[in-house]
Design an enzyme around this catalytic site. Sequence first.
Site, PDB file in Angstrom:
ATOM      1  N   HIS A 291     -24.981 114.061  70.753  1.00  0.00           N
ATOM      2  CA  HIS A 291     -24.241 112.802  70.760  1.00  0.00           C
ATOM      3  C   HIS A 291     -23.872 112.537  72.219  1.00  0.00           C
ATOM      4  O   HIS A 291     -23.785 113.474  73.028  1.00  0.00           O
ATOM      5  CB  HIS A 291     -22.981 112.908  69.896  1.00  0.00           C
ATOM      6  CG  HIS A 291     -23.276 113.090  68.435  1.00  0.00           C
ATOM      7  ND1 HIS A 291     -23.015 114.252  67.758  1.00  0.00           N
ATOM      8  CD2 HIS A 291     -23.842 112.247  67.546  1.00  0.00           C
ATOM      9  CE1 HIS A 291     -23.396 114.113  66.499  1.00  0.00           C
ATOM     10  NE2 HIS A 291     -23.910 112.911  66.339  1.00  0.00           N
TER      11      HIS A 291
ATOM     12  N   ASP B  33     -21.190 114.749  73.241  1.00  0.00           N
ATOM     13  CA  ASP B  33     -21.538 116.179  73.363  1.00  0.00           C
ATOM     14  C   ASP B  33     -22.030 116.419  74.785  1.00  0.00           C
ATOM     15  O   ASP B  33     -21.786 117.474  75.381  1.00  0.00           O
ATOM     16  CB  ASP B  33     -22.699 116.571  72.425  1.00  0.00           C
ATOM     17  CG  ASP B  33     -22.361 116.444  70.945  1.00  0.00           C
ATOM     18  OD1 ASP B  33     -21.222 116.775  70.569  1.00  0.00           O
ATOM     19  OD2 ASP B  33     -23.254 116.022  70.177  1.00  0.00           O
TER      20      ASP B  33
ATOM     21  N   GLU C  75     -31.292 106.108  61.812  1.00  0.00           N
ATOM     22  CA  GLU C  75     -31.120 107.185  60.821  1.00  0.00           C
ATOM     23  C   GLU C  75     -30.362 106.620  59.621  1.00  0.00           C
ATOM     24  O   GLU C  75     -29.138 106.486  59.665  1.00  0.00           O
ATOM     25  CB  GLU C  75     -30.334 108.343  61.457  1.00  0.00           C
ATOM     26  CG  GLU C  75     -30.063 109.468  60.480  1.00  0.00           C
ATOM     27  CD  GLU C  75     -29.233 110.597  61.084  1.00  0.00           C
ATOM     28  OE1 GLU C  75     -29.001 110.613  62.304  1.00  0.00           O
ATOM     29  OE2 GLU C  75     -28.814 111.464  60.311  1.00  0.00           O
TER      30      GLU C  75
ATOM     31  N   GLU D  19     -33.129 112.149  57.518  1.00  0.00           N
ATOM     32  CA  GLU D  19     -32.344 113.350  57.210  1.00  0.00           C
ATOM     33  C   GLU D  19     -32.494 113.595  55.712  1.00  0.00           C
ATOM     34  O   GLU D  19     -32.198 112.704  54.894  1.00  0.00           O
ATOM     35  CB  GLU D  19     -30.879 113.163  57.611  1.00  0.00           C
ATOM     36  CG  GLU D  19     -30.047 114.372  57.237  1.00  0.00           C
ATOM     37  CD  GLU D  19     -28.806 114.568  58.084  1.00  0.00           C
ATOM     38  OE1 GLU D  19     -28.822 114.265  59.298  1.00  0.00           O
ATOM     39  OE2 GLU D  19     -27.804 115.044  57.519  1.00  0.00           O
TER      40      GLU D  19
ATOM     41  N   HIS E  41     -29.719 112.604  53.394  1.00  0.00           N
ATOM     42  CA  HIS E  41     -29.461 111.176  53.290  1.00  0.00           C
ATOM     43  C   HIS E  41     -30.428 110.534  52.291  1.00  0.00           C
ATOM     44  O   HIS E  41     -30.046 109.636  51.536  1.00  0.00           O
ATOM     45  CB  HIS E  41     -29.588 110.499  54.652  1.00  0.00           C
ATOM     46  CG  HIS E  41     -28.583 110.982  55.660  1.00  0.00           C
ATOM     47  ND1 HIS E  41     -28.493 110.473  56.923  1.00  0.00           N
ATOM     48  CD2 HIS E  41     -27.621 111.938  55.587  1.00  0.00           C
ATOM     49  CE1 HIS E  41     -27.515 111.080  57.588  1.00  0.00           C
ATOM     50  NE2 HIS E  41     -26.983 111.984  56.783  1.00  0.00           N
TER      51      HIS E  41
ATOM     52  N   ASP F 184     -21.879 114.692  51.844  1.00  0.00           N
ATOM     53  CA  ASP F 184     -22.988 115.216  52.651  1.00  0.00           C
ATOM     54  C   ASP F 184     -22.735 116.708  52.901  1.00  0.00           C
ATOM     55  O   ASP F 184     -21.727 117.081  53.503  1.00  0.00           O
ATOM     56  CB  ASP F 184     -22.993 114.431  53.976  1.00  0.00           C
ATOM     57  CG  ASP F 184     -24.315 114.515  54.685  1.00  0.00           C
ATOM     58  OD1 ASP F 184     -25.153 115.344  54.307  1.00  0.00           O
ATOM     59  OD2 ASP F 184     -24.504 113.740  55.644  1.00  0.00           O
TER      60      ASP F 184
ATOM     61  N   ASP G  49     -30.260 119.714  60.706  1.00  0.00           N
ATOM     62  CA  ASP G  49     -28.851 119.276  60.752  1.00  0.00           C
ATOM     63  C   ASP G  49     -28.125 120.004  59.626  1.00  0.00           C
ATOM     64  O   ASP G  49     -27.898 119.458  58.544  1.00  0.00           O
ATOM     65  CB  ASP G  49     -28.730 117.756  60.633  1.00  0.00           C
ATOM     66  CG  ASP G  49     -27.376 117.272  61.145  1.00  0.00           C
ATOM     67  OD1 ASP G  49     -26.547 118.133  61.505  1.00  0.00           O
ATOM     68  OD2 ASP G  49     -27.143 116.058  61.182  1.00  0.00           O
TER      69      ASP G  49
END
Length: 369
Positions: A73, A76, A198, A234, A237, A272, A307
């Site tokens: 990110h 990050d 995403e 993902e 997701h 999630d 992830d």
Amino acid sequence: MQRLVRIFLAACPPLHNSTHPFMAKSNRYRFCAGPWNWSPGQDPYGPTTRPEISFDEKLRELKRIGFEAMMFHDDDAVPDIDGKSAAQIAREAKELKKRLDGEGVTAEMVAPRLWFSPNTIDGAYTSNDPKHRQYAIDRSKRTIDIARILGTDLIVLWLAREGTYLRESKSGRRSVDLLVAAFDAMLAHDKKIRLAIEPKPNEPMDVAYVPTIGHALAIAQLTRDPKRVGCLIESAHSLLAGLDPADEIDFAMAFDKLWSLHLNDQNGLKFDQYKPFGSTNLRVAFNQVRALERNQYGRNGEFICFDVHPFRTTTTEHWSAHLSNSRRTFDLLVEKARSLDEKKVQACVSRRDYQALDQLVIEHLLGKG
Ligand code: XUL
């Protein structure tokens, strides 16, 4: 299912043996994780269960488990980004790039974290407040500047708060226009970057505007440069949208638009879960690997990113196990995908004997042929 996983893993030779028959064949896959994947264990109902570890330790762990790339990110890469000038952001991004180069680690992508700030409470690009929409676009431009310095052209857009708690609070049609305007502003800011959308159908929002890969690829067509707008899948997701992630992979790759991937697992339609790849449904994981194999995912340098998060119960000494286990399961499933007897599959298909095909796959996964 856990018993099934144990039986399956027991049937396969250990992967740390470099003479393992499929290791050489599967080495075109390269692996990636983000610093957030070493999370300290908090959930909405309780505090952390492990101490935070430093970025340096995460980088060391990433290398120890044989991963070659890190995804970021924006904050990050440059912590507290909102309080810093463009020059300071550039300086810190350059320092990070030096660190990554020193370790031989690639920056896979940078994603604007548009869901933490008080400016994004009502959404980012689709906020009802024009000042907040501008904040989101300006911050995304900073993300692009960081990506350029880190040497990646990939910007991932998880559209976390682009949706509603209450449908009457926003116009869906206007939100599509606002999303396209924001993507266009990013594409104009840098002529080389690519946007990977995403999708996720819900959480944190009740209902999101871009819930599936079909939506992501459709909205790409409305932008000023559709060739530079693709997607990231993902697994969880897709499952939360009630879809099979393998179908989402095939669909995106039919358009050559799958530019990154977050493999993980998910037990049903709930929050999630970021479970290790294959942890809940080994067969769904197998079919994702088969889809990646038949589309030759990775041939343009794309990474397999996991992830995944450690279970809250995980102790510090097993802090990377969710990542190394996900990779081990992935490698084992590559072997399973490559050794499935396609002639037998085709024979079942041509007889329309899907009952036999079902059993063929089950027994193959159980190590019986
Ligand atoms: C949220 C999620 C994020 C994105 C990156 O559900 O998965 O980690 O993948 O912003």
